[in-house]
Scaffold this active site. Structure first.
Site, PDB file in Angstrom:
ATOM      1  N   ASP A 161      -1.049   3.616 -10.893  1.00 29.83           N
ATOM      2  CA  ASP A 161       0.167   3.100 -10.081  1.00 29.83           C
ATOM      3  C   ASP A 161      -0.737   2.093  -8.858  1.00 29.83           C
ATOM      4  OD1 ASP A 161       2.939   2.514  -8.833  1.00 29.83           O
ATOM      5  OD2 ASP A 161       2.128   3.469  -7.362  1.00 29.83           O
TER       6      ASP A 161
ATOM      7  N   HIS B 100       7.337   6.886   3.037  1.00 27.68           N
ATOM      8  CA  HIS B 100       6.658   5.977   1.966  1.00 27.68           C
ATOM      9  C   HIS B 100       5.980   4.907   2.721  1.00 27.68           C
ATOM     10  CE1 HIS B 100       6.926   2.562  -0.928  1.00 27.68           C
ATOM     11  NE2 HIS B 100       7.063   3.417  -1.713  1.00 27.68           N
TER      12      HIS B 100
END
Length: 709
Positions: A389, A428
């Site tokens: 990712d 995040h």
């Protein structure tokens, strides 16, 4: 909801200093109590600095910070020991120490000069426990290594070969000691990893959500936990409902749905929803719950290779026993039969695998990578495909704001303040970048309420009664049906520059775009080339970014074979599954909550050190260093472990076959055969430990990657 079962024990304080306490309990003599587990559990408590367990003396000595709260926590933890600390099978390790080995060696050396009656009495006295164990093993578990050892000792004693019997006992003790040391080395690593990782938490005070240090939390306060966050307390849900992953505590892989009134376990992870939890137990009171099953999966569980080695070793023991009986039947020579029985393939085969595996796990941790058990190590060596990712793995995961583009009715300051207020609760990289930029500009953040995280899409919150949405264009435009046409050209231009975009809307209208860029890790290109040289055949990049942003990144990485863009979490898992269906052995590296499905689907899930709690829980491999080269080191360590085990197997077969031939033909005595077998076993175990105890990348610390290649 079922809590972790506990067993009540009674420890009494036998000695105490300001920073040390010594406790004793008859419970520590329980044959099924795993003292390593008990030690790790106590050492995981906040404020505890060191723990020493003395099983034979049924004592435990704890060094701590001297505070009353830590002292109380130690006593409470020992008062109720989790059932997981007790082994269900006969798995308890040896308790051989250097004094025991030294005493047996001294007796063996002194036997020849002692009077005959003393030799006999001493030798039989020392051998009887082993002989009794052999008889018990024969009737309960069949022909195992204990039966061979007991038979050899019995034959030697019956023939009056007391020196041989005692020497064999000393050699066996030495082998057990070496095994113990290897296991303890691995356990010491795990104890350092069981310390609580939570530093900051969100709580609700006076209707506002604020961030505090975990150590400041008080009983009765309301803790707020969103998706991907670890629940730091044992408490009761007072508001909200969601899906919680409790596998780390209960072992149950299926998430459960919790709602107001349900109890929570410290160390579990929120998968969906936002929970407000009243803290019933805080701080070190929840220390035992944090141990979860990590220790069990890392030391008690066995990889497929370990299981196969153990099965092979068990099958070879009856073969050796049958050979010994066959030699006696043909030669009627008890000495030859005893010599044959001392040569056992199973010792080196069975012991070299856990020793090499645990030492490799320890070596990998020293290199900066945590492997959750032997199977993770084995799988890391077997993979031939790596899928990354993009954000936080190949890139630094430290996004920097490059452009703030509001609509005419808003200023840059207002747009950034609104977005940062909504994102402040979200762990995040995108959220952290927005909040950091606002703080760097000394922009005060508004009070927010009703914060809701939509995994892999964005954040919804209320500021002064107005609904704020912050997230991807897909989230704003397609999911929330907000018109983004006014900024279409601006968004296109920013993406062509390789930037990530964050769309901000208020009361169903787009109010601006925030652009940011995530820089490629400086070691990324070199490391990916290193993986290709280390046997990885195919490398792919997955990202939720726009096509142009993804291609701009991939162009900088020549080793990448394929790149996929604008993906949803389920898309990433689908790509991993498709690769596996084609026969690939897949490793997936990610760090976000949205990477969890792919981490679980892959043969090896790899999480970065800054990964979300749910990602760290789901992964088999957790990097403890941001440098990607540590993952390459772990791959090389895993390959080295596999090659070492192969060498150990063939060395065992060759050496023991030769010794067996010499023993069966009467070329060597029982003692010589025993020494040859035991010393070769110790040598093979030493080789396994030595070969796996140093990283393949250590010889040139200034250029670890070049040396690894």
């Amino acid at each position: 909801m079922t809590r972790m079962p506990l067993r009540t024990s009674r420890f009494e304080i036998v000695h105490e200093l300001p920073y040390r306490i010594r406790l004793r309990s008859i419970m520590m003599l329980a044959p099924d109590l795993d003292l390593n587990y008990l030690q790790a559990g106590v050492e995981s408590l906040s404020g505890v600095t060191a723990v020493r367990v003395n099983g034979p003396a049924f004592c435990i000595v704890v060094d701590y910070n001297g505070t009353d709260s830590t002292r109380t926590s130690i006593i409470a933890a020992l008062k109720q020991i989790p059932n997981e600390a007790f082994l269900n099978r006969n798995e308890k390790g040896h308790s051989v120490d250097l004094f025991d080995i030294g005493a047996k060696t001294a007796v063996a050396a002194a036997i020849p000069i002692l009077p005959g009656p003393v030799q006999m009495a001493t030798s039989w006295g020392l051998a009887i426990p082993g002989i009794v164990t052999a008889i018990q093993t024969l009737f309960t578990r069949g022909v195992k290594i204990e039966v061979l050892d007991g038979t050899v000792k019995t034959l030697s004693l019956l023939r009056g070969e007391y020196f041989t019997s005692n020497s064999i006992g000393a050699l066996l003790s030495l082998g057990e000691y070496l095994e113990d040391q290897s296991e303890q080395k691995s356990t010491d690593l795990l104890k350092t990893l069981l310390k609580p990782q939570i530093e900051k938490i969100w709580i609700e005070r006076d209707g506002r959500e604020i961030e505090i240090n975990f150590t400041e939390l008080q009983v009765g306060e309301i803790v707020v936990c969103g998706p991907g966050e670890m629940i730091p307390v044992e408490g009761t849900i007072v508001e909200g409902d969601g899906s919680v992953n409790q596998s780390s505590i209960t072992g149950e892989s299926v998430p459960i749905h919790l709602q107001p009134g349900d109890a929570t376990l410290s160390g579990t992870v929120v998968e969906e929803g936002t929970l407000k939890i009243r803290a019933d137990k805080v701080g070190s009171e929840t220390g035992m719950a944090r141990i979860n099953r990590f220790l069990e999966t890392s030391l008690r569980s066995q990889s497929k290779t370990q299981l196969k080695s153990s099965e092979l070793a068990d099958r070879l023991v009856p073969l050796t026993f049958a050979l010994g009986l066959g030699v006696y039947a043909f030669t009627h020579d008890a000495a030859r039969a005893a010599a044959v029985l001392t040569v056992d393939y199973s010792c080196a085969i069975k012991l070299s695998t856990p020793i090499a595996t645990r030492t490799s796990m320890y070596t990998a941790s020293q290199a900066g990578v945590l492997l959750k058990g032997g199977q993770a190590l084995e799988n890391l060596a077997a993979i031939d495909t790596l899928v990354f990712d993009k954000t936080g793995t190949l890139t630094q995961g430290i996004l920097k704001i490059t452009d703030i583009v509001p609509i005419p009715a808003f200023s840059e300051k207002e747009l950034l303040s609104i977005a940062a207020g909504a994102e402040e609760h979200y762990a995040h990289p995108v959220a952290k970048a927005v909040v950091k930029e606002a703080k760097d500009r000394d922009i005060s953040l508004p009070e927010v309420s009703g914060v809701d995280f939509i995994v892999a899409h964005g954040v919804s919150a209320y500021v002064d009664g107005k609904r704020i949405l912050v997230g991807s264009q897909h989230f704003i435009e397609e999911d929330e049906l907000i018109d983004c046409a006014s900024m279409k050209e601006t968004a296109h231009q920013l993406r062509d520059e390789g930037k990530n975009l964050l769309f901000v809307a208020m009361n169903e209208k787009l109010i601006g775009i925030i652009a940011m860029r995530d820089e490629l890790r400086p070691e990324a290109a070199e490391t990916l080339a290193g993986f290709k040289a280390a046997g990885i055949k195919h490398i792919e990049i997955l990202t939720g970014d726009h096509r142009s942003t993804a291609l701009a990144l991939a162009a900088q990485l020549p080793a990448v074979d394929s790149v996929h863009w604008e993906l949803k979490p389920e898309d990433k898992a689908a790509i991993v599954k498709r690769l596996k269906d084609r026969g690939a052995k897949v490793g997936f590296a990610g760090d976000g909550v949205n990477d969890t499905p792919a981490l679980i689907c892959a043969d090896v899930g790899i999480c970065m050190p800054s990964g979300a709690d749910l990602a760290r829980e789901s992964a088999q491999v957790v990097m403890m260093d941001e440098d990607m080269r540590t993952l390459l080191k772990a791959r090389l360590i895993a390959i080295n472990n596999r090659d070492t085990l192969t060498s150990c197997l063939w060395s065992t077969v060759a050496i023991n076959s030769a010794t067996l031939l010499l023993a069966g033909t009467g070329k060597i005595s029982t003692l010589t055969a025993a020494m040859a077998h035991n010393l070769s076993t110790v040598g093979i175990l030493g080789y396994a430990a030595l070969k796996t105890s140093s990283s393949p990348c250590e010889s040139k610390p200034k250029e670890p990657l070049n040396e690894a290649l």
